[in-house]
Design a protein around this motif. Structure first.
Motif, short mmCIF file in Angstrom:
data_model
loop_
_atom_site.label_atom_id
_atom_site.label_comp_id
_atom_site.label_asym_id
_atom_site.label_seq_id
_atom_site.Cartn_x
_atom_site.Cartn_y
_atom_site.Cartn_z
N CYS A 174 -9.35 12.69 23.15
CA CYS A 174 -8.34 12.97 24.42
C CYS A 174 -9.02 12.88 25.56
CB CYS A 174 -7.52 14.16 23.86
SG CYS A 174 -6.45 14.31 25.30
N CYS A 191 -0.31 7.02 23.75
CA CYS A 191 -1.76 7.66 23.31
C CYS A 191 -2.73 6.54 22.86
CB CYS A 191 -1.54 8.41 22.33
SG CYS A 191 -2.79 9.74 21.57
N CYS A 203 2.28 11.02 28.83
CA CYS A 203 1.00 10.36 28.83
C CYS A 203 1.18 8.74 28.58
CB CYS A 203 0.28 10.90 27.44
SG CYS A 203 -1.68 10.73 27.83
S1 SF4 Z 1 -1.00 11.56 24.39
FE1 SF4 Z 1 -2.52 11.77 26.08
S2 SF4 Z 1 -2.82 13.97 26.24
FE2 SF4 Z 1 -1.82 13.65 24.28
S3 SF4 Z 1 -3.58 13.60 23.06
FE3 SF4 Z 1 -3.00 11.46 23.54
S4 SF4 Z 1 -4.44 11.02 25.17
FE4 SF4 Z 1 -4.51 13.17 25.01
#
Ligand code: SF4
Ligand code: SF4
Length: 384
Positions: free
Chosen positions: A315, A362, A359
């Motif tokens: 992440c 992901c 986000c």
């Molecule tokens: S959605 Fe974005 S903030 Fe959440 S784990 Fe995935 S990359 Fe990380």
């Protein structure tokens, strides 16, 4: 050949044969028509690694127990290993456990844990634990939830070693959700007598090599969260569904068939769970159990993190993905909202503020099929 030699032989066979061997030669806990709990002799006993301590293969995890009579009944039924931690139930669990075990202290093995990262913090925790539990020593004192090598600093090694030297603890332990990650540090430190690991059918054989490494070094092995993925609560915000009888028992038997695991500490909150576990400890893992767990594994695939840690460090915002998904599981699988929230609020403030729903898509792909972003959003909606 004495009993422990037999266990060693079984373990050697297991190491050679993989997970094929079921637990064998164990007497039934409850005769038809007998009272719900049995004489202590009915429960299988193991020596916990090189500690020399004898513990029943079924131990008792007190983390979410609030009814002390369940613990007292477990003592009567012959269970001899009880586990708690300084931080459980906001520090109140130890007091309840101490009261429930009053009068039985000399007959049982008692462990607690400290999350202290400095010598001062840890020693303060130990004094409080001893006071709350009403004892002058712990049989095992664990460094709590150490999932990376850096979480086992030299200062902790010094604190735990000093406590053992002073006779305040008999054995040094560490608890972890990621044994693969801390194995080198544990072996290099050379002071650990017991490792408490997350281990269940959903994680499969991902930690077998590490368990074997610990076992061969004479380190006692205790399994935790052995039933969690089979607890059968609502998931992903769905309405809670009651646990399906049979699944938790099959999950427990799956763990017990691994002879490297000396004892397990499933959470027990009521007499029904205690009774089911007392029966299961002497039952073989069979084809029906296998079928149940295979189906359950598919059912929970999108929701339950297998703790393989392949997503660690992925992440860009630094979120400890496996941990946060585990926090959601405290509510969705255990029905323990307050435990999940407590853990979430222990994250650094910056990470508590991350919102995965903002986000976009992901980039993290879970090889085990967990819907990572969905589960993280679930945790943030529950606790943030
Ligand atoms: S959605 Fe974005 S903030 Fe959440 S784990 Fe995935 S990359 Fe990380
Ligand atoms: S989310 Fe998937 S990749 Fe990450 S630790 Fe869990 S099972 Fe492994």
């Amino acid at each position: 050949m004495n009993r422990d030699e037999k266990v060693s032989a079984t373990r050697r066979s297991f190491l050679a044969a993989g997970m094929a061997l079921p637990a064998a030669g164990l007497a039934s806990v409850r005769a038809p028509g007998a009272a719900f709990y049995q004489a202590p002799a009915a429960l299988p006993v193991r020596t916990l690694g090189k500690t020399g301590m004898k513990v029943t293969r079924l131990g008792f995890g007190c983390m979410i127990t609030s009814d002390p009579s369940v613990i007292s009944r477990a003592v009567d039924a012959g269970i001899t290993y009880f586990d708690t931690a300084r931080r459980y139930q906001q520090g109140n669990n130890e007091r309840m456990v101490g009261a429930a075990l009053k009068g039985a202290r000399s007959r049982i093995t008692l462990s607690s844990k400290s999350g202290g990262k400095t010598k001062t913090e840890a020693m303060q925790d130990l004094e409080t634990s001893l006071k709350e539990l009403g004892t002058d020593h712990l049989d095992i004192w664990y460094m709590h939830a150490r999932d990376e090598a850096a979480a086992i600093p030299d200062e902790c090694l010094e604190a735990w070693t000093a406590a053992k030297k002073e006779g305040k603890i008999r054995a040094i332990g560490v608890s972890t959700h990621n044994p693969n990650n801390i194995a080198d540090r544990v072996m290099q430190a050379g002071i650990f007598d017991v490792v408490l690991v997350q281990y269940n059918f959903a994680s499969g054989n991902t930690i077998d090599a590490t368990l074997k490494r610990f076992f061969e070094a004479g380190i006692g092995l205790v399994g935790m969260k052995v039933v969690a993925p089979a607890a059968g609560r609502g998931r992903g915000g769905a309405a809670a569904t009651p646990p399906v009888p049979g699944k938790p028992v099959a999950a427990l038997k799956w763990v017990l068939r691994n002879p490297l695991i000396d004892t397990i500490i499933p959470s027990m909150t009521d007499m029904d769970q205690l009774e089911a576990n007392l029966r299961a400890v002497n039952e073989k893992f069979g084809p029906e159990d296998e079928k149940l767990l295979a189906a359950l594994n598919e059912e929970i695939r999108p929701y339950y993190c297998r703790a393989c840690h392949q997503c660690d460090g992925q992440c860009p915002q630094g979120l400890p993905v496996a941990d946060v998904i585990r926090f959601a599981s405290y509510t969705d699988f255990y029905g323990q909202y307050s435990v999940g929230r407590e853990r979430f609020l222990e994250l650094p403030e910056r990470l508590q503020k991350v919102r995965c729903e903002d986000c976009g898509a992901c980039a993290i792909r879970c090889p085990n099929g967990v819907r990572v972003q969905e589960r993280l959003i679930r945790a943030q909606q529950l606790y943030a």
